[in-house]
Motif scaffolding. Structure first.
Motif, mmCIF file in Angstrom:
data_model
loop_
_atom_site.group_PDB
_atom_site.id
_atom_site.type_symbol
_atom_site.label_atom_id
_atom_site.label_comp_id
_atom_site.label_asym_id
_atom_site.label_seq_id
_atom_site.Cartn_x
_atom_site.Cartn_y
_atom_site.Cartn_z
ATOM 1 N N ARG A 18 0.830 -1.204 0.000
ATOM 2 C CA ARG A 18 0.000 0.000 0.000
ATOM 3 C C ARG A 18 0.868 1.258 0.000
ATOM 4 O O ARG A 18 0.565 2.238 -0.692
ATOM 5 C CB ARG A 18 -0.936 0.006 1.213
ATOM 6 C CG ARG A 18 -2.100 -0.989 1.099
ATOM 7 C CD ARG A 18 -3.143 -0.725 2.175
ATOM 8 N NE ARG A 18 -2.609 -0.923 3.521
ATOM 9 C CZ ARG A 18 -2.612 -2.091 4.166
ATOM 10 N NH1 ARG A 18 -3.112 -3.163 3.586
ATOM 11 N NH2 ARG A 18 -2.138 -2.181 5.398
ATOM 12 N N GLU A 19 1.957 1.229 0.762
ATOM 13 C CA GLU A 19 2.842 2.388 0.811
ATOM 14 C C GLU A 19 3.546 2.601 -0.522
ATOM 15 O O GLU A 19 3.724 3.745 -0.972
ATOM 16 C CB GLU A 19 3.851 2.222 1.946
ATOM 17 C CG GLU A 19 3.192 2.201 3.324
ATOM 18 C CD GLU A 19 4.193 2.246 4.469
ATOM 19 O OE1 GLU A 19 5.352 2.639 4.216
ATOM 20 O OE2 GLU A 19 3.814 1.899 5.595
ATOM 21 N N VAL A 20 3.955 1.509 -1.158
ATOM 22 C CA VAL A 20 4.566 1.623 -2.487
ATOM 23 C C VAL A 20 3.540 2.169 -3.472
ATOM 24 O O VAL A 20 3.849 3.041 -4.300
ATOM 25 C CB VAL A 20 5.100 0.258 -2.958
ATOM 26 C CG1 VAL A 20 5.527 0.322 -4.417
ATOM 27 C CG2 VAL A 20 6.281 -0.178 -2.090
ATOM 28 N N GLY A 21 2.294 1.682 -3.376
ATOM 29 C CA GLY A 21 1.238 2.168 -4.247
ATOM 30 C C GLY A 21 0.992 3.658 -4.089
ATOM 31 O O GLY A 21 0.804 4.383 -5.078
ATOM 32 N N GLU A 25 1.392 6.577 -6.918
ATOM 33 C CA GLU A 25 0.331 7.542 -7.204
ATOM 34 C C GLU A 25 0.835 8.974 -7.058
ATOM 35 O O GLU A 25 0.353 9.881 -7.757
ATOM 36 C CB GLU A 25 -0.850 7.317 -6.261
ATOM 37 C CG GLU A 25 -1.667 6.068 -6.569
ATOM 38 C CD GLU A 25 -2.860 5.921 -5.653
ATOM 39 O OE1 GLU A 25 -3.106 6.843 -4.838
ATOM 40 O OE2 GLU A 25 -3.561 4.898 -5.752
ATOM 41 N N ALA A 26 1.812 9.178 -6.177
ATOM 42 C CA ALA A 26 2.378 10.518 -5.982
ATOM 43 C C ALA A 26 3.350 10.905 -7.095
ATOM 44 O O ALA A 26 3.831 12.038 -7.115
ATOM 45 C CB ALA A 26 3.076 10.588 -4.627
ATOM 46 N N GLY A 27 3.635 9.963 -7.996
ATOM 47 C CA GLY A 27 4.478 10.283 -9.137
ATOM 48 C C GLY A 27 5.897 9.759 -9.085
ATOM 49 O O GLY A 27 6.691 10.039 -9.987
ATOM 50 N N TYR A 28 6.232 8.975 -8.065
ATOM 51 C CA TYR A 28 7.580 8.423 -7.966
ATOM 52 C C TYR A 28 7.714 7.169 -8.826
ATOM 53 O O TYR A 28 6.778 6.376 -8.943
ATOM 54 C CB TYR A 28 7.922 8.060 -6.518
ATOM 55 C CG TYR A 28 8.011 9.247 -5.591
ATOM 56 C CD1 TYR A 28 9.131 10.072 -5.579
ATOM 57 C CD2 TYR A 28 6.958 9.558 -4.722
ATOM 58 C CE1 TYR A 28 9.211 11.165 -4.725
ATOM 59 C CE2 TYR A 28 7.030 10.649 -3.877
ATOM 60 C CZ TYR A 28 8.161 11.450 -3.877
ATOM 61 O OH TYR A 28 8.225 12.534 -3.042
ATOM 62 N N GLU A 29 8.880 7.012 -9.442
ATOM 63 C CA GLU A 29 9.203 5.778 -10.151
ATOM 64 C C GLU A 29 10.033 4.915 -9.203
ATOM 65 O O GLU A 29 11.089 5.343 -8.741
ATOM 66 C CB GLU A 29 10.008 6.067 -11.421
ATOM 67 C CG GLU A 29 9.204 6.765 -12.509
ATOM 68 C CD GLU A 29 10.026 6.965 -13.779
ATOM 69 O OE1 GLU A 29 11.271 6.914 -13.694
ATOM 70 O OE2 GLU A 29 9.422 7.173 -14.842
ATOM 71 N N ARG A 107 6.881 2.931 -18.259
ATOM 72 C CA ARG A 107 5.442 2.699 -18.432
ATOM 73 C C ARG A 107 4.687 2.698 -17.106
ATOM 74 O O ARG A 107 3.505 2.352 -17.063
ATOM 75 C CB ARG A 107 5.226 1.373 -19.158
ATOM 76 C CG ARG A 107 5.699 1.402 -20.609
ATOM 77 C CD ARG A 107 5.367 0.126 -21.334
ATOM 78 N NE ARG A 107 5.696 0.227 -22.758
ATOM 79 C CZ ARG A 107 5.447 -0.727 -23.663
ATOM 80 N NH1 ARG A 107 4.861 -1.863 -23.281
ATOM 81 N NH2 ARG A 107 5.778 -0.555 -24.921
ATOM 82 N N GLY A 108 5.357 3.071 -16.043
ATOM 83 C CA GLY A 108 4.693 3.203 -14.756
ATOM 84 C C GLY A 108 4.626 1.947 -13.925
ATOM 85 O O GLY A 108 3.917 1.903 -12.916
ATOM 86 N N ARG A 207 6.972 9.181 3.986
ATOM 87 C CA ARG A 207 7.559 10.338 4.647
ATOM 88 C C ARG A 207 8.989 10.596 4.189
ATOM 89 O O ARG A 207 9.373 11.740 3.945
ATOM 90 C CB ARG A 207 7.500 10.160 6.168
ATOM 91 C CG ARG A 207 6.109 10.424 6.751
ATOM 92 C CD ARG A 207 6.146 10.531 8.262
ATOM 93 N NE ARG A 207 6.341 9.232 8.882
ATOM 94 C CZ ARG A 207 5.353 8.380 9.163
ATOM 95 N NH1 ARG A 207 4.115 8.689 8.868
ATOM 96 N NH2 ARG A 207 5.594 7.221 9.738
ATOM 97 N N VAL A 208 9.782 9.540 4.062
ATOM 98 C CA VAL A 208 11.162 9.780 3.638
ATOM 99 C C VAL A 208 11.226 10.192 2.166
ATOM 100 O O VAL A 208 12.082 10.990 1.771
ATOM 101 C CB VAL A 208 12.073 8.552 3.901
ATOM 102 C CG1 VAL A 208 12.224 8.305 5.383
ATOM 103 C CG2 VAL A 208 11.579 7.315 3.188
ATOM 104 N N LEU A 209 10.314 9.673 1.351
ATOM 105 C CA LEU A 209 10.276 10.107 -0.041
ATOM 106 C C LEU A 209 9.930 11.589 -0.139
ATOM 107 O O LEU A 209 10.437 12.303 -1.017
ATOM 108 C CB LEU A 209 9.254 9.282 -0.825
ATOM 109 C CG LEU A 209 9.680 7.868 -1.221
ATOM 110 C CD1 LEU A 209 8.487 7.096 -1.795
ATOM 111 C CD2 LEU A 209 10.817 7.896 -2.231
ATOM 112 N N ASP A 210 9.090 12.066 0.776
ATOM 113 C CA ASP A 210 8.714 13.480 0.796
ATOM 114 C C ASP A 210 9.739 14.342 1.528
ATOM 115 O O ASP A 210 9.555 15.558 1.648
ATOM 116 C CB ASP A 210 7.346 13.659 1.470
ATOM 117 C CG ASP A 210 6.212 13.108 0.615
ATOM 118 O OD1 ASP A 210 6.401 12.999 -0.610
ATOM 119 O OD2 ASP A 210 5.146 12.777 1.176
#
Length: 226
Positions: A18-21, A25-29, A107-108, A207-210
């Protein structure tokens, strides 16, 4: 493995999925490198008398099992994935082909890399560093059981100090066990920062991605204790 002593805990896998999802969705590859210590540790088996190369290959097979479990969890939350294995086993997943993996990401899709580097005597840390360099990643995020890099084991020493940031050289010189020396050196040579965070913390990845979570960044210009 969650709170279990071994094996795959799908509740934990679902949470991570769910966290990866949410990150996708936030735009990270994202691409993932999966370990296998919850099922089999080659180095531990070798220490008990098993031939090292055979033990390492068994550990690589364990990572494929985990990768397939994570793929299932990700697809349950609507994330398109591909599993690529460094040891070809085309019945269950794709072989690792760098250009194909890059195309999947374009391709996401989330690409899950399994079977380490495909060679014995190399750890999953080294595989993660290698794939990060090959995929041209902006950073390598290492999820662990603690929220960063400490000067001592915080689970044993409550006075241990967490570093906010470290140079690659600091990690190698102090032998801080962030990742294997070969992995740290590869990240240094490719100027890819390593972000160490607690994967067991709910919402920790987002949180760490942000840039908001508690973590240690290896690859900065200075080191400090928090």
């Amino acid at each position: 493995m969650g709170d279990q002593p071994y094996g795959i805990d799908m509740t934990t896998a679902d949470r991570i999925a769910r966290e990866v999802g949410e990150a996708v969705e936030a735009g990270y590859e994202l691409c993932l490198v999966i370990g296998g210590g919850n099922i089999f540790r080659g180095l531990t088996a070798a220490a008990k008398g098993m031939e090292r190369a055979a033990a390492d290959y068994m550990g690589m097979l364990a990572t494929v099992m985990n990768a397939l479990a994570m793929q299932t969890a990700l697809e349950r939350v609507g994330v398109q994935t591909r599993v690529q294995s460094a040891i070809p086993m085309t019945t269950v997943c794709e072989p690792y082909i760098r250009r194909r993996a890059v195309r999947h990401m374009e391709r996401g899709r989330v690409v899950i890399f399994a079977a380490g580097t495909g060679n014995p005597f190399f750890t999953t840390d080294t595989a993660a560093a290698l794939r990060a360099a090959e995929m041209g990643c902006d950073a390598l995020f290492k999820g662990t059981s603690v929220d960063g890099v400490y000067d001592d084991d915080p689970r044993k020493n409550p006075q241990a100090k967490r570093f906010e940031s470290l140079d690659y050289i600091d990690v190698l010189a102090r032998d801080l066990k962030v990742m294997d020396a070969s992995a740290v050196t590869l990240m240094r040579d490719n100027q890819i920062p390593i972000v160490v965070f607690n994967i067991r913390e709910q919402g920790g990845l987002a949180r760490v991605l942000d840039g908001e979570g508690t973590c240690t960044v290896v690859g900065g210009s200075s080191s400090s204790a928090a």
